[in-house]
Design a protein around this motif. Structure first.
Motif, PDB file in Angstrom:
ATOM      1  N   SER A 177       0.850  -1.189   0.000  1.00 58.26           N
ATOM      2  CA  SER A 177       0.000   0.000   0.000  1.00 58.26           C
ATOM      3  C   SER A 177       0.885   1.239   0.000  1.00 58.26           C
ATOM      4  O   SER A 177       1.113   1.858  -1.028  1.00 58.26           O
ATOM      5  CB  SER A 177      -0.941   0.009   1.207  1.00 58.26           C
ATOM      6  N   SER A 178       1.457   1.583   1.158  1.00 57.71           N
ATOM      7  CA  SER A 178       2.275   2.802   1.232  1.00 57.71           C
ATOM      8  C   SER A 178       3.527   2.710   0.370  1.00 57.71           C
ATOM      9  O   SER A 178       4.052   3.734  -0.084  1.00 57.71           O
ATOM     10  CB  SER A 178       2.667   3.089   2.687  1.00 57.71           C
ATOM     11  N   GLY A 179       4.005   1.501   0.107  1.00 59.90           N
ATOM     12  CA  GLY A 179       5.222   1.325  -0.677  1.00 59.90           C
ATOM     13  C   GLY A 179       5.088   1.671  -2.144  1.00 59.90           C
ATOM     14  O   GLY A 179       6.096   1.720  -2.862  1.00 59.90           O
ATOM     15  N   VAL A 180       3.864   1.898  -2.607  1.00 62.60           N
ATOM     16  CA  VAL A 180       3.653   2.325  -4.002  1.00 62.60           C
ATOM     17  C   VAL A 180       2.950   3.678  -4.026  1.00 62.60           C
ATOM     18  O   VAL A 180       2.136   3.966  -4.903  1.00 62.60           O
ATOM     19  CB  VAL A 180       2.860   1.273  -4.818  1.00 62.60           C
ATOM     20  N   GLU A 181       3.282   4.501  -3.027  1.00 68.05           N
ATOM     21  CA  GLU A 181       2.701   5.842  -2.957  1.00 68.05           C
ATOM     22  C   GLU A 181       3.787   6.910  -3.016  1.00 68.05           C
ATOM     23  O   GLU A 181       4.934   6.673  -2.636  1.00 68.05           O
ATOM     24  CB  GLU A 181       1.891   6.010  -1.665  1.00 68.05           C
ATOM     25  N   THR A 182       3.407   8.073  -3.474  1.00 67.90           N
ATOM     26  CA  THR A 182       4.251   9.262  -3.436  1.00 67.90           C
ATOM     27  C   THR A 182       3.446  10.366  -2.784  1.00 67.90           C
ATOM     28  O   THR A 182       2.350  10.700  -3.248  1.00 67.90           O
ATOM     29  CB  THR A 182       4.672   9.694  -4.856  1.00 67.90           C
ATOM     30  N   GLY A 184       1.661  10.219  -0.168  1.00 62.88           N
ATOM     31  CA  GLY A 184       0.367   9.738   0.285  1.00 62.88           C
ATOM     32  C   GLY A 184      -0.617   9.364  -0.796  1.00 62.88           C
ATOM     33  O   GLY A 184      -1.757   8.994  -0.490  1.00 62.88           O
ATOM     34  N   LYS A 185      -0.199   9.423  -2.053  1.00 64.28           N
ATOM     35  CA  LYS A 185      -1.082   9.074  -3.169  1.00 64.28           C
ATOM     36  C   LYS A 185      -0.493   7.907  -3.948  1.00 64.28           C
ATOM     37  O   LYS A 185       0.723   7.823  -4.133  1.00 64.28           O
ATOM     38  CB  LYS A 185      -1.254  10.274  -4.121  1.00 64.28           C
ATOM     39  N   LYS A 186      -1.359   7.025  -4.421  1.00 60.47           N
ATOM     40  CA  LYS A 186      -0.881   5.909  -5.222  1.00 60.47           C
ATOM     41  C   LYS A 186      -0.166   6.443  -6.465  1.00 60.47           C
ATOM     42  O   LYS A 186      -0.659   7.339  -7.140  1.00 60.47           O
ATOM     43  CB  LYS A 186      -2.049   5.008  -5.625  1.00 60.47           C
ATOM     44  N   ASP A 187       1.003   5.867  -6.731  1.00 61.87           N
ATOM     45  CA  ASP A 187       1.866   6.283  -7.831  1.00 61.87           C
ATOM     46  C   ASP A 187       1.875   5.155  -8.870  1.00 61.87           C
ATOM     47  O   ASP A 187       2.387   4.065  -8.599  1.00 61.87           O
ATOM     48  CB  ASP A 187       3.280   6.533  -7.273  1.00 61.87           C
ATOM     49  N   LEU A 188       1.324   5.412 -10.045  1.00 65.32           N
ATOM     50  CA  LEU A 188       1.178   4.359 -11.049  1.00 65.32           C
ATOM     51  C   LEU A 188       2.514   3.779 -11.487  1.00 65.32           C
ATOM     52  O   LEU A 188       2.625   2.570 -11.733  1.00 65.32           O
ATOM     53  CB  LEU A 188       0.402   4.875 -12.260  1.00 65.32           C
ATOM     54  N   GLN A 189       3.536   4.611 -11.580  1.00 64.27           N
ATOM     55  CA  GLN A 189       4.844   4.108 -11.980  1.00 64.27           C
ATOM     56  C   GLN A 189       5.408   3.165 -10.914  1.00 64.27           C
ATOM     57  O   GLN A 189       5.990   2.121 -11.234  1.00 64.27           O
ATOM     58  CB  GLN A 189       5.801   5.268 -12.240  1.00 64.27           C
ATOM     59  N   LYS A 190       5.231   3.521  -9.664  1.00 61.51           N
ATOM     60  CA  LYS A 190       5.708   2.659  -8.583  1.00 61.51           C
ATOM     61  C   LYS A 190       4.933   1.341  -8.556  1.00 61.51           C
ATOM     62  O   LYS A 190       5.507   0.273  -8.293  1.00 61.51           O
ATOM     63  CB  LYS A 190       5.582   3.378  -7.232  1.00 61.51           C
ATOM     64  N   ILE A 191       3.633   1.407  -8.805  1.00 60.19           N
ATOM     65  CA  ILE A 191       2.821   0.183  -8.859  1.00 60.19           C
ATOM     66  C   ILE A 191       3.322  -0.730  -9.975  1.00 60.19           C
ATOM     67  O   ILE A 191       3.491  -1.934  -9.798  1.00 60.19           O
ATOM     68  CB  ILE A 191       1.329   0.523  -9.066  1.00 60.19           C
ATOM     69  N   LYS A 192       3.568  -0.145 -11.127  1.00 59.61           N
ATOM     70  CA  LYS A 192       4.031  -0.910 -12.289  1.00 59.61           C
ATOM     71  C   LYS A 192       5.356  -1.599 -11.997  1.00 59.61           C
ATOM     72  O   LYS A 192       5.516  -2.803 -12.263  1.00 59.61           O
ATOM     73  CB  LYS A 192       4.163   0.018 -13.499  1.00 59.61           C
ATOM     74  N   ILE A 193       6.311  -0.862 -11.446  1.00 60.68           N
ATOM     75  CA  ILE A 193       7.638  -1.424 -11.155  1.00 60.68           C
ATOM     76  C   ILE A 193       7.549  -2.496 -10.075  1.00 60.68           C
ATOM     77  O   ILE A 193       8.171  -3.563 -10.168  1.00 60.68           O
ATOM     78  CB  ILE A 193       8.608  -0.304 -10.734  1.00 60.68           C
ATOM     79  N   PHE A 194       6.743  -2.231  -9.035  1.00 64.18           N
ATOM     80  CA  PHE A 194       6.592  -3.191  -7.941  1.00 64.18           C
ATOM     81  C   PHE A 194       6.049  -4.514  -8.465  1.00 64.18           C
ATOM     82  O   PHE A 194       6.584  -5.590  -8.142  1.00 64.18           O
ATOM     83  CB  PHE A 194       5.655  -2.623  -6.873  1.00 64.18           C
ATOM     84  N   ILE A 195       4.999  -4.455  -9.262  1.00 63.47           N
ATOM     85  CA  ILE A 195       4.393  -5.682  -9.786  1.00 63.47           C
ATOM     86  C   ILE A 195       5.368  -6.424 -10.690  1.00 63.47           C
ATOM     87  O   ILE A 195       5.507  -7.652 -10.614  1.00 63.47           O
ATOM     88  CB  ILE A 195       3.085  -5.362 -10.526  1.00 63.47           C
TER      89      ILE A 195
END
Length: 208
Positions: A177-182, A184-195
């Motif tokens: 959750s927080s690990g893919v945020e910038t 306090g907001k969800k960051d699509l680039q971080k979500i993409k890289i994490f997955i």
């Protein structure tokens, strides 16, 4: 490796996460900075593919209220993130994910017999029950205690440590959750890289 993106509050982020390969989307109905309104959750869920897990996160809620929310929103799984007894889990009609804050092997033993489909191993408690961005010590926990359980690893995961986390714990799913945020907001680039890293790490572990 299956991936759950938790704390989703808008349809665009949910749809993008699924497009990147997310297997589960989490909706927080407990008090949290990521709490989602019931009608908004229903709207988002209606736009998601049928094979994606839609997980509702609850903290010390009554079984009747959980069932009511789950039916209205269209949830497929219930995540219990408080001090719920086993008897509450047994009353629920949907599959249960039981979350627990892990500090040592005693806290692992305490949850080994909880009736649920998945055990979610989370980091230490912070201001909220989850989503605090804190990890437990993966290497000093004896997960053989939970050998008969399906494990979801959570707590303090991000693109920089997800591969090590999977190598060490070898869970069935990871939750972020927080690990893919910038800010306090969800960051699509971080979500993409994490997955991408989470799903790629499984291949490397098998082939080594």
């Amino acid at each position: 490796m299956k991936v759950k993106i938790c704390g989703i509050t808008d349809p665009d982020t949910a749809i993008a996460a699924v497009g990147f390969g997310a297997d589960a989307i989490g909706f927080v109905f407990a008090e949290s900075k990521r709490k989602v309104e019931l009608d908004k959750a229903k709207e988002i869920i209606a736009k998601l593919p049928s094979d994606v897990m839609k997980v509702g996160v609850f903290v010390n809620e009554m079984a009747e209220e959980i069932e009511k929310i789950a039916y209205y929103a269209g949830l497929t799984h219930i995540q219990l993130h408080g001090d719920e007894p086993a008897s509450l889990s047994e009353k629920l009609t949907l599959p249960v994910i039981k979350a627990a804050s892990i500090e040592n092997n005693d806290s692992v033993r305490e949850i080994k017999n909880f009736p649920c489909e998945f055990l979610l191993l989370d980091g230490p408690k912070g201001k909220y029950r989850g989503g605090n961005g804190l990890a437990f010590d993966w290497k000093n926990i004896n997960l053989d205690i939970l050998s008969e359980k399906k494990i979801i690893l959570a707590g303090g995961l991000h693109e920089g440590n997800i591969e090590e986390a999977i190598q060490t714990v070898q869970p069935d799913m990871v939750d972020v959750s927080s690990g893919v945020e910038t800010e306090g907001k969800k960051d699509l680039q971080k979500i993409k890289i994490f997955i991408k890293k989470a799903k790629g790490s499984l291949t490397r572990r098998i082939t080594v």
